[in-house]
Design a protein around this motif. Structure first.
Motif, PDB file in Angstrom:
ATOM      1  N   ARG A 171       0.200 -19.290   5.313  1.00  0.00           N
ATOM      2  CA  ARG A 171      -0.149 -17.877   5.305  1.00  0.00           C
ATOM      3  C   ARG A 171      -0.586 -17.466   3.895  1.00  0.00           C
ATOM      4  O   ARG A 171      -0.084 -17.967   2.898  1.00  0.00           O
ATOM      5  N   VAL A 172      -1.520 -16.529   3.837  1.00  0.00           N
ATOM      6  CA  VAL A 172      -1.956 -16.002   2.550  1.00  0.00           C
ATOM      7  C   VAL A 172      -0.938 -14.973   2.084  1.00  0.00           C
ATOM      8  O   VAL A 172      -0.640 -14.005   2.793  1.00  0.00           O
ATOM      9  N   VAL A 173      -0.356 -15.216   0.909  1.00  0.00           N
ATOM     10  CA  VAL A 173       0.709 -14.342   0.416  1.00  0.00           C
ATOM     11  C   VAL A 173       0.406 -13.873  -1.002  1.00  0.00           C
ATOM     12  O   VAL A 173      -0.336 -14.509  -1.752  1.00  0.00           O
ATOM     13  N   ARG A 174       1.001 -12.754  -1.347  1.00  0.00           N
ATOM     14  CA  ARG A 174       0.918 -12.183  -2.671  1.00  0.00           C
ATOM     15  C   ARG A 174       1.788 -13.010  -3.625  1.00  0.00           C
ATOM     16  O   ARG A 174       2.796 -13.579  -3.213  1.00  0.00           O
ATOM     17  N   SER A 175       1.418 -13.068  -4.880  1.00  0.00           N
ATOM     18  CA  SER A 175       2.286 -13.707  -5.864  1.00  0.00           C
ATOM     19  C   SER A 175       3.547 -12.864  -6.018  1.00  0.00           C
ATOM     20  O   SER A 175       3.569 -11.668  -5.683  1.00  0.00           O
ATOM     21  N   PRO A 176       4.651 -13.448  -6.530  1.00  0.00           N
ATOM     22  CA  PRO A 176       5.856 -12.652  -6.756  1.00  0.00           C
ATOM     23  C   PRO A 176       5.622 -11.421  -7.628  1.00  0.00           C
ATOM     24  O   PRO A 176       6.195 -10.353  -7.375  1.00  0.00           O
ATOM     25  N   ILE A 177       4.775 -11.552  -8.640  1.00  0.00           N
ATOM     26  CA  ILE A 177       4.476 -10.401  -9.501  1.00  0.00           C
ATOM     27  C   ILE A 177       3.659  -9.363  -8.745  1.00  0.00           C
ATOM     28  O   ILE A 177       3.912  -8.149  -8.842  1.00  0.00           O
ATOM     29  N   GLY A 178       2.682  -9.812  -7.965  1.00  0.00           N
ATOM     30  CA  GLY A 178       1.898  -8.871  -7.176  1.00  0.00           C
ATOM     31  C   GLY A 178       2.752  -8.126  -6.172  1.00  0.00           C
ATOM     32  O   GLY A 178       2.585  -6.911  -5.967  1.00  0.00           O
ATOM     33  N   ALA A 179       3.682  -8.842  -5.542  1.00  0.00           N
ATOM     34  CA  ALA A 179       4.562  -8.218  -4.552  1.00  0.00           C
ATOM     35  C   ALA A 179       5.461  -7.166  -5.195  1.00  0.00           C
ATOM     36  O   ALA A 179       5.685  -6.086  -4.628  1.00  0.00           O
ATOM     37  N   LEU A 180       5.994  -7.461  -6.387  1.00  0.00           N
ATOM     38  CA  LEU A 180       6.846  -6.493  -7.072  1.00  0.00           C
ATOM     39  C   LEU A 180       6.041  -5.258  -7.483  1.00  0.00           C
ATOM     40  O   LEU A 180       6.531  -4.127  -7.378  1.00  0.00           O
ATOM     41  N   ALA A 181       4.821  -5.467  -7.937  1.00  0.00           N
ATOM     42  CA  ALA A 181       3.969  -4.333  -8.300  1.00  0.00           C
ATOM     43  C   ALA A 181       3.679  -3.458  -7.084  1.00  0.00           C
ATOM     44  O   ALA A 181       3.687  -2.222  -7.173  1.00  0.00           O
ATOM     45  N   ASP A 182       3.431  -4.100  -5.935  1.00  0.00           N
ATOM     46  CA  ASP A 182       3.197  -3.331  -4.704  1.00  0.00           C
ATOM     47  C   ASP A 182       4.396  -2.445  -4.379  1.00  0.00           C
ATOM     48  O   ASP A 182       4.233  -1.291  -3.953  1.00  0.00           O
ATOM     49  N   GLU A 183       5.598  -2.988  -4.564  1.00  0.00           N
ATOM     50  CA  GLU A 183       6.817  -2.219  -4.278  1.00  0.00           C
ATOM     51  C   GLU A 183       6.898  -0.954  -5.125  1.00  0.00           C
ATOM     52  O   GLU A 183       7.440   0.065  -4.690  1.00  0.00           O
ATOM     53  N   HIS A 184       6.352  -1.017  -6.327  1.00  0.00           N
ATOM     54  CA  HIS A 184       6.439   0.119  -7.257  1.00  0.00           C
ATOM     55  C   HIS A 184       5.159   0.943  -7.279  1.00  0.00           C
ATOM     56  O   HIS A 184       5.038   1.867  -8.106  1.00  0.00           O
ATOM     57  N   GLY A 185       4.215   0.640  -6.400  1.00  0.00           N
ATOM     58  CA  GLY A 185       2.983   1.409  -6.328  1.00  0.00           C
ATOM     59  C   GLY A 185       2.097   1.270  -7.540  1.00  0.00           C
ATOM     60  O   GLY A 185       1.379   2.211  -7.914  1.00  0.00           O
ATOM     61  N   ILE A 186       2.131   0.081  -8.156  1.00  0.00           N
ATOM     62  CA  ILE A 186       1.344  -0.168  -9.361  1.00  0.00           C
ATOM     63  C   ILE A 186       0.055  -0.895  -8.996  1.00  0.00           C
ATOM     64  O   ILE A 186       0.050  -1.783  -8.138  1.00  0.00           O
ATOM     65  N   GLU A 187      -1.011  -0.540  -9.655  1.00  0.00           N
ATOM     66  CA  GLU A 187      -2.302  -1.186  -9.412  1.00  0.00           C
ATOM     67  C   GLU A 187      -2.206  -2.688  -9.700  1.00  0.00           C
ATOM     68  O   GLU A 187      -1.654  -3.099 -10.719  1.00  0.00           O
ATOM     69  N   VAL A 188      -2.763  -3.502  -8.787  1.00  0.00           N
ATOM     70  CA  VAL A 188      -2.733  -4.953  -8.920  1.00  0.00           C
ATOM     71  C   VAL A 188      -4.164  -5.471  -9.093  1.00  0.00           C
ATOM     72  O   VAL A 188      -5.026  -5.234  -8.229  1.00  0.00           O
ATOM     73  N   LEU A 189      -4.416  -6.176 -10.176  1.00  0.00           N
ATOM     74  CA  LEU A 189      -5.724  -6.777 -10.446  1.00  0.00           C
ATOM     75  C   LEU A 189      -5.608  -8.277 -10.230  1.00  0.00           C
ATOM     76  O   LEU A 189      -4.729  -8.928 -10.794  1.00  0.00           O
TER      77      LEU A 189
END
Length: 308
Positions: free
Chosen positions: A43-61
């Motif tokens: 499955r295509v998954v977010r990196s651990p850092i990307g996932a944590l940023a998503d939880e906090h509503g932070i822009e992910v590049l």
């Protein structure tokens, strides 16, 4: 300060959490490697850092390369004061390094200038180092060669695997990174150029690097296995198939020739160039991990058989 955090794997998570909890800094975006396939289902998954940023509503590049023009343009629009970095996993071009006023500040898991490169924790264990640590430094074009802001030290125990040691360093290193950002913001912290002597390198560890050579002394076998545990995982061949090996124990007694197996009721020994090692857990192809004694009973090892 306004920060853009760059990182990808789990060891970077404590640093991002610590910066998010800091009242002095604002993480306005994160940079991480693109989503990738993982697990048996691929499955295509977010990196651990990307996932944590998503939880906090932070822009992910997630630029495919840090030289991507669209990424550089967006980073310039965000205009961060500094970019803290922990295990991002990609080279940064000068065009990116020039954008933040205070540059890109990397948390590296070694006492620089020792063990520059991708696998410093693995290299320190395999070399038999007794002390390691983490360093924060300003990224320059040359690999891990920038001036150092601060360091913390960590003892390497006789049973540390790379995974366990990296876990400790990721937590203590997170505190170092936050204090480094504080010092830069205050103007009280100045980076010091690295010494020109004592430089060593730690390239990425490959699966072939994790193949155990029982022609080495027992202490070297022990260190090699711990250095590649849990990833990519130590292994040897038995009856033409790969056998994964967990951490071993050096036994203070004479042993069989290098690689030869000795099966006893409560232990399985393997000969090395010096003292034998006692196998811990093993995993045969298509099987679950199990105690070496259980594997040996089921396999019915014959006298003189060896790991290669």
């Amino acid at each position: 300060m306004r920060l853009v955090f760059a990182g990808t794997p789990e060891p970077a998570v404590p640093s991002l959490r610590a910066l998010l909890a800091s009242e002095r800094h604002e993480v306005v975006a994160v940079v991480t490697r693109p989503d990738a396939q993982a697990g048996r289902g691929r499955r295509v998954v977010r990196s651990p850092i990307g996932a944590l940023a998503d939880e906090h509503g932070i822009e992910v590049l997630t630029p495919p390369k840090a030289s991507d023009p669209a990424f550089l343009a967006r980073l310039a629009e965000i205009a961060p004061d500094a970019c803290p970095v922990v295990a991002y996993g990609a080279l940064l071009p000068q065009a990116a390094l020039d954008i933040p006023e205070h540059g890109w500040v990397n948390l590296h898991f070694s006492l620089l200038p020792a063990w520059r490169g991708a696998a410093p924790v693995q290299a320190a264990i395999r070399a038999g180092d007794e002390i390691t640590g983490a360093s924060t430094f300003r990224i320059v074009k040359e690999l891990d060669a920038g001036p150092v802001y601060g360091v913390i030290t960590e003892q390497i125990t006789a049973t540390d695997t790379a995974g366990v040691l990296l876990g400790r360093l990721s937590e203590s290193g997170a505190k170092l990174l936050v204090s480094t950002m504080d010092g830069i913001a205050d103007g009280t912290l100045r980076a010091v150029e690295q010494a020109s002597d004592g430089v060593s390198y730690a390239p990425k560890v490959t699966v072939e690097d994790a193949r155990v050579s029982f022609a080495d002394p027992g202490t070297a076998v022990d260190r090699q296995i711990r250095a590649v545990s849990p990833e990519p995982g130590a292994w040897a061949e038995f009856r033409g198939e790969r056998l994964k090996l967990g951490p071993v124990t050096v036994v203070d007694e004479p042993g069989p020739p290098p690689g030869e197996l000795v099966v006893e009721r409560k232990r399985v020994l393997v000969g090395t160039a010096s003292k034998p090692v006692r196998l811990g857990e093993v995993q045969a192809q298509g099987k679950k991990r199990m105690a070496a004694t259980d594997w040996a009973r089921g396999t019915r090892i014959e006298q003189g058989e060896r790991l290669q």
